[in-house]
Design an enzyme around this catalytic site. Structure first.
Site, PDB file in Angstrom:
ATOM      1  N   GLU A 107      -6.472   1.443 -10.392  1.00 40.01           N
ATOM      2  CA  GLU A 107      -6.237   2.586  -9.515  1.00 40.01           C
ATOM      3  C   GLU A 107      -4.834   3.122  -9.766  1.00 40.01           C
ATOM      4  O   GLU A 107      -3.868   2.352  -9.828  1.00 40.01           O
ATOM      5  CB  GLU A 107      -6.384   2.204  -8.032  1.00 40.01           C
ATOM      6  CG  GLU A 107      -7.793   1.840  -7.611  1.00 40.01           C
ATOM      7  CD  GLU A 107      -7.920   1.583  -6.112  1.00 40.01           C
ATOM      8  OE1 GLU A 107      -7.006   2.005  -5.359  1.00 40.01           O
ATOM      9  OE2 GLU A 107      -8.921   0.976  -5.694  1.00 40.01           O
TER      10      GLU A 107
ATOM     11  N   GLU B   2      -8.664  -5.431  -3.708  1.00 36.39           N
ATOM     12  CA  GLU B   2      -7.455  -5.478  -2.894  1.00 36.39           C
ATOM     13  C   GLU B   2      -7.477  -6.505  -1.764  1.00 36.39           C
ATOM     14  O   GLU B   2      -7.288  -6.149  -0.595  1.00 36.39           O
ATOM     15  CB  GLU B   2      -7.145  -4.081  -2.337  1.00 36.39           C
ATOM     16  CG  GLU B   2      -6.751  -3.092  -3.410  1.00 36.39           C
ATOM     17  CD  GLU B   2      -6.292  -1.746  -2.853  1.00 36.39           C
ATOM     18  OE1 GLU B   2      -6.488  -1.494  -1.644  1.00 36.39           O
ATOM     19  OE2 GLU B   2      -5.748  -0.948  -3.624  1.00 36.39           O
TER      20      GLU B   2
END
Length: 577
Positions: free
Chosen positions: A489, A385
């Site tokens: 995710e 991320e």
């Protein structure tokens, strides 16, 4: 360039068995010593025909089985994984009790505070966000009046301004200014607290006060009480949201943090969890790690060693229970997104610098060298991320290329995983970046959360979004001649208040139906969590989430039938021969 996997083991076995079966039945018809054995042809002709049929069925069944299960390299099926979040990289929201014993626990690194003079009823302000004088002249507090704490001890702090400078007493005379680029002794202040009221004291002894001409000085020489006086301020805690490895270790101090984290790493994830996952049909764990693991067991302060030994145990358990591991570099030096799960000290994103990028590549090299030849390694995720726009695409793409080459120095088959930037970005940017040529994966994180867009969605609208938006995106990305697609995710949670169990089941089912189509697979966030709908184990045991048939290993009944026919023919040939 898309990856073309080699023929899976079961397909090779089908080919070999088919060839052997043909040889067995055709051998009697091959001329020997000048004589052809045509006399047996009529009696065995039917057996030969059936044999050929069985061989074709064997191969077709194997091809069908491979296509259904979505095989990757070495015959490994698509990832159906679970993240081990909150284990080797701390996230306080996953297990808040880790922070319970920290003194002044509401004043951790990165806590945002404002100070208001109780006499002047004005806020302390770093003019322009820092770099010049400090005034006590603001009626309303905003960004110039907000300071980020850097914790030195449970009572000693440094105050960072919006632009990055620190409050300092080292400005000549008694003035406090916001002009220090690097904190040291003269930028460290002692805090005395009495509920919401505080005194701010220099380490040399003088108290900070708000003068009547709206300056902040350090020349209050008396011992201030807690009445209304110029050395007393009201402290307002604006935000205390960062609860990561930095806050935990620096909050407790090394010795106590070591005890807390050792107990946590030994108990939060154990071998029994790998057993549970295996029985659920999960085949992969994605394991977040922090950059300091490369310097274990003695990482730089304030981090605590021990995560490397825990990662070694995870690989051992994975081998025992036939799971694969994805190592996910969740926290990079300097922080790639400013969040607690990247171990940011105060929310700043400082990673995109040559020094931090070089350190990160060293971590990739360390992890690749240590685990490349381990049978349980599936892949290495280079960075979790990175945020946009703080991390520019060109900087990130260059890092990904260098990281890819490092992994390839140790393994030609390990998957190299690149995470999409968080923020308003298009995953196509990584498909067009030409990172590498084989076993490349792009990781997308799909949440119906963290964006005002989803705030007012009801249950049906959330489910429709999965089918109408996520499904077409995955289909489009799968169809490109590029990296594989990984939903690294996702979670069975949303912003729907008072949702029923059936609604959760439908939402989970919709996500699984769609994410099963990702060419590399998916991984749930996360195995354990104090917030139950984020907790994979709770969801499975309480039947809020069902993995369904797609994650259960089923026998190939057509293949079994073909093998039975083959065995029958072998017996028949022995009788008639």
């Amino acid at each position: 360039m898309a990856f073309s996997p080699p023929p899976p083991r079961r397909l090779i076995m089908a080919w070999v068995s088919s060839v052997l079966m043909l040889c067995w039945f055709l051998f009697p018809f091959i001329p020997s010593s000048g004589e052809a054995h045509y006399s047996s042809f009529g009696s065995n002709f039917v057996c030969v025909c059936v044999c050929v049929y069985v061989c074709v069925v064997l191969i077709l069944c194997s091809l069908w089985s491979c296509s259904v299960s979505g095989f990757l390299a070495h015959g490994f099926s698509k990832v159906r994984g679970v993240n081990l979040g909150g284990w080797l990289v701390v996230e306080g929201w996953i297990k808040p009790s880790l922070f319970d014993g920290i003194p002044n626990g509401d004043m951790l690194d990165g806590t945002q505070v404002q100070f208001k003079s109780v006499v002047l009823q004005k806020f302390v302000s770093a003019a322009g966000g820092g770099g010049s004088n400090v005034m006590v002249d603001r009626d309303i507090a905003s960004s110039w009046e907000t300071f980020k704490l850097w914790r030195v001890s449970d009572k000693e702090f440094q105050f960072r301004c919006l632009n990055g400078q620190f409050l300092t007493s080292n400005s000549g005379g008694d003035l406090i200014t916001a002009t220090a680029d690097t904190p040291a002794m003269t930028e460290t202040f002692y805090i005395e607290r009495n509920n919401a009221r505080v005194h701010i004291k220099l380490l040399t002894g003088g108290y900070v006060q708000a003068t009547m001409d709206n300056l902040l000085t350090s020349n209050y020489q008396l011992e201030p009480g807690w009445d209304d006086n110029s050395a007393t301020f009201e402290m307002i805690i604006v935000a205390n949201t960062l609860h990561g490895d930095y806050q935990l270790a620096n909050g407790y101090g090394y010795n106590q943090a070591s005890d807390v984290l050792t107990r946590h790493r030994d108990s939060f994830i154990t071998a029994s969890d790998f057993d549970f996952l295996s029985k659920c049909g999960i085949n992969t764990v994605r394991i977040p790690v922090g950059w300091w693991i490369a310097q274990d067991p003695y990482p730089p302060a304030p981090f605590v060693g021990g995560s490397l030994a825990a990662l070694d145990r995870a690989f051992s358990w994975a081998q025992t229970y036939n799971l694969k591991c994805i190592i996910d570099l969740h926290a990079a030096p300097g922080s790639q997104n400013g969040n607690e799960h990247s171990a940011s000290r105060d929310g700043s994103v400082d990673w995109p610098s040559p020094d931090y990028i070089s350190q990160t590549l060293h971590v990739i090299d360390f992890l690749s060298a240590r685990y490349a030849n381990h049978p349980s390694l599936l892949g290495i995720e280079l960075l979790n991320e990175p945020s946009a726009p703080a991390v520019p695409l060109d900087v990130l793409a260059s890092f990904y290329r260098r990281g890819y080459e490092i992994v390839r120095n140790y393994s030609s088959t390990a998957y190299v995983i690149m995470c999409q930037r968080i923020g308003n970005t298009d995953p196509m940017e990584l498909f067009q970046a030409n990172i590498g040529v084989s076993n490349i994966v792009v990781d997308l994180h799909y949440y119906n959360l963290f964006d005002p867009f989803f705030n007012n969605f009801n249950a049906l609208e959330n489910i429709q979004f999965i089918f109408k938006s996520r499904a077409p995106q995955l289909q489009a990305l799968n169809s490109l001649n590029g990296p594989l697609v990984f939903v690294g995710e996702w979670v069975n949670e949303w912003n729907v208040p008072n949702a029923s169990q059936i609604q959760y089941q439908l939402f989970g089912r919709a996500q699984l139906d769609v994410y099963n189509n990702a060419s590399f697979g998916w991984s749930y966030w996360t195995l354990k969590n104090d917030r139950v709908h984020w907790d994979f184990e709770w969801n499975i045991k309480n039947k809020y989430l069902s993995l369904g048939k797609s994650s259960v290993k089923r026998p190939n009944y057509l293949l079994v039938l073909a093998l039975v026919c083959g065995a029958y023919l072998l017996i028949l040939s022995g009788v008639t021969g």
